[in-house]
Design an enzyme around this catalytic site. Structure first.
Site, PDB file in Angstrom:
ATOM      1  CB  SER A   1      -0.927   0.024   1.222  1.00  0.00           C
ATOM      2  OG  SER A   1      -0.163  -0.068   2.408  1.00  0.00           O
TER       3      SER A   1
ATOM      4  CG  ASP B   1      -5.170   4.841   6.973  1.00  0.00           C
ATOM      5  OD1 ASP B   1      -3.976   4.841   7.354  1.00  0.00           O
ATOM      6  OD2 ASP B   1      -5.573   4.121   6.022  1.00  0.00           O
TER       7      ASP B   1
ATOM      8  CG  HIS C   1      -2.012   3.359   4.583  1.00  0.00           C
ATOM      9  ND1 HIS C   1      -3.251   2.867   4.911  1.00  0.00           N
ATOM     10  CD2 HIS C   1      -1.308   2.324   4.071  1.00  0.00           C
ATOM     11  CE1 HIS C   1      -3.307   1.578   4.584  1.00  0.00           C
ATOM     12  NE2 HIS C   1      -2.137   1.223   4.078  1.00  0.00           N
TER      13      HIS C   1
END
Ligand SMILES: *[C@@H]1O[C@H](CO)[C@@H](O)[C@H](O)[C@H]1NC(C)=O
Ligand SMILES: *[C@@H]1O[C@H](CO)[C@@H](O)[C@H](O)[C@H]1NC(C)=O
Ligand SMILES: *[C@@H]1O[C@H](CO)[C@@H](O)[C@H](O)[C@H]1NC(C)=O
Ligand SMILES: *[C@@H]1O[C@H](CO)[C@@H](O)[C@H](O)[C@H]1NC(C)=O
Ligand SMILES: *[C@@H]1O[C@H](CO)[C@@H](O)[C@H](O)[C@H]1NC(C)=O
Ligand SMILES: *[C@@H]1O[C@H](CO)[C@@H](O)[C@H](O)[C@H]1NC(C)=O
Length: 375
Positions: free
Chosen positions: A37, A341, A344
């Protein structure tokens, strides 16, 4: 300064510094990226068929782009630095994806070790390398017809292109759910062996420039602190979980050794090792110096200080807890937060990290003489 002004200010600064970058002779015709990610530009969302919804993307891509941030990722800022457009995700079939200057195989949740039935992403590193191999094969076929020249790389871009990697964080983070620190440390050589297998396949397919990010201080992520840092004896002076950061450091030492080995094995290849860990830890430790107010607390989450993170309600979602509807909302000043969040980084933090990478101060490389080129 209100939110809009903050954004405008950053855009202006970026344009000015990019103008400086333009005077530096440093160019790759294409970039092929592999990872999780930290550099997923829409792959997992396309591959598994879901939409990443607002407030993701609220600071830049609106509607959200499938990136796990409020805006751009490190890889997006690096592409700017290389004077190349954003990388399209390999699996993204809509929005006229253009692969002329490269392709992104990174998918959120991916590990270096092969995915298992319980993995978030089925696209482990080996799978991403296979996708690249198929991509390359298809491109070489399509180039015969000339019809798609504007959408696909030319043949020599596979040799001249840059191969970037940011993967391994999930192997470590995931292992801690079922293993002790010692067991996690014992796993690292196996993880790196799998990485080596993929890198060698890419070399055999013509890759010659490797740009390898090490893994960040995952013990400083609010989500990790919420789960593994409930006993303060586990936390360091920054409030980060010690075993997780120890594992990241051990991984990085071995990754760096692997990069040196690769250089000696393949004298005709360039291998760049980038110390993301130090850049991110430095940002967290000296956040005020760099204009940040919150080094650890999530911007988008539920629960308030110190972490604003609740495993039951992730960013943007609404859940009924004790009969009450709870929404994990975003803060309105993400540019002073490092963490978006819980897991991240914010666009502001990603911008900072990318500018540090491009300073050349954190890379062990041949390219150092061509740097700094600023973002
Ligand atoms: C926290 O960890 C210390 C050291 O391992 C231990 O002695 C203590 O009992 C733990 N406290 C709690 C509340 O679990
Ligand atoms: C490696 O870097 C050197 C110095 O920047 C450059 O001259 C050479 O062409 C590069 N090799 C490859 C394979 O990109
Ligand atoms: C729900 O109730 C439990 C028990 O009363 C309490 O500990 C918890 O904090 C409550 N959760 C929320 C979200 O209010
Ligand atoms: C941002 O949110 C805070 C509360 O978190 C609020 O007090 C403030 O007015 C908001 N600022 C703007 C510009 O909306
Ligand atoms: C976000 O901005 C609001 C006002 O705009 C302020 O009250 C709040 O403290 C800010 N949050 C942080 C972490 O700076
Ligand atoms: C790189 O490091 C040097 C020496 O520590 C420092 O003077 C310079 O400001 C750094 N460059 C950037 C762009 O951070």
């Amino acid at each position: 300064m209100d939110f809009k002004n903050v954004v405008a200010f950053q855009v202006v600064t970026l344009c000015i510094t990019l103008a400086v970058a333009n005077s530096v002779d440093f160019s790759y015709p294409a970039v092929f990226n592999f990872g999780d990610s930290n550099s997923d530009t829409g792959e997992l969302a396309a591959g598994l068929g879901f939409l990443v919804s607002s407030p993701f993307g609220q600071s830049y891509f609106n509607p959200p782009s499938g990136r796990f941030s409020d805006g751009r990722l490190i890889v997006d800022f690096l592409m700017h630095g290389f004077k190349l457009p954003f990388l399209n995700a390999y699996l993204d079939s809509l929005g006229l994806p253009n692969f002329r200057h490269g392709c992104n195989f990174a998918a959120a949740g991916s590990t270096i070790l092969p995915a298992t039935a319980s993995s978030i992403s089925p696209f482990g590193f080996g799978r991403q390398v296979s996708q690249f191999s198929r991509f390359r094969g298809r491109v070489l076929q399509l180039l015969q017809g000339k019809k798609f020249d504007h959408y696909i790389p030319s043949e020599d871009n596979f040799e001249k292109g840059l191969y970037m990697f940011d993967i391994g964080q999930n192997d470590l983070a995931g292992a801690f759910y079922s293993k002790t620190l010692d067991q996690v440390l014992a796993l690292i050589p196996m993880i790196l062996l799998e990485f080596e297998t993929g890198i060698k396949k890419l070399y055999d397919l013509g890759a010659r420039s490797f740009w390898i990010h090490n893994t960040g201080p995952l013990g400083c992520l609010a989500s990790v602190i919420a789960t593994f840092g409930t006993n303060s004896s586990k936390l360091d002076e920054l409030g980060c979980v010690i075993p997780q950061n120890q594992a990241a450091k051990a991984f990085n030492i071995q990754l760096q050794a692997f990069c040196s080995k690769l250089k000696s094995q393949y004298p005709d290849a360039n291998v760049t090792y980038v110390d993301i860990f130090t850049i991110k830890l430095n940002l967290i430790a000296k956040h005020s110096k760099y204009g940040f107010v919150q080094p650890i607390m999530a911007c988008c989450g539920y629960g308030g200080p110190p972490l604003n993170f609740d495993i039951r309600v992730s960013c943007g979602l609404t859940k009924i807890l004790n009969g009450t509807a709870i929404t994990a909302k975003a803060c309105n000043n993400s540019s002073v937060y490092v963490n978006w969040d819980g897991t991240h980084y914010t666009e502001a933090a990603n911008h900072f990290v990318a500018s540090q990478i491009l300073s050349g101060n954190y890379s062990s490389i041949h390219l150092a003489d061509k740097m700094p080129f600023l973002l």
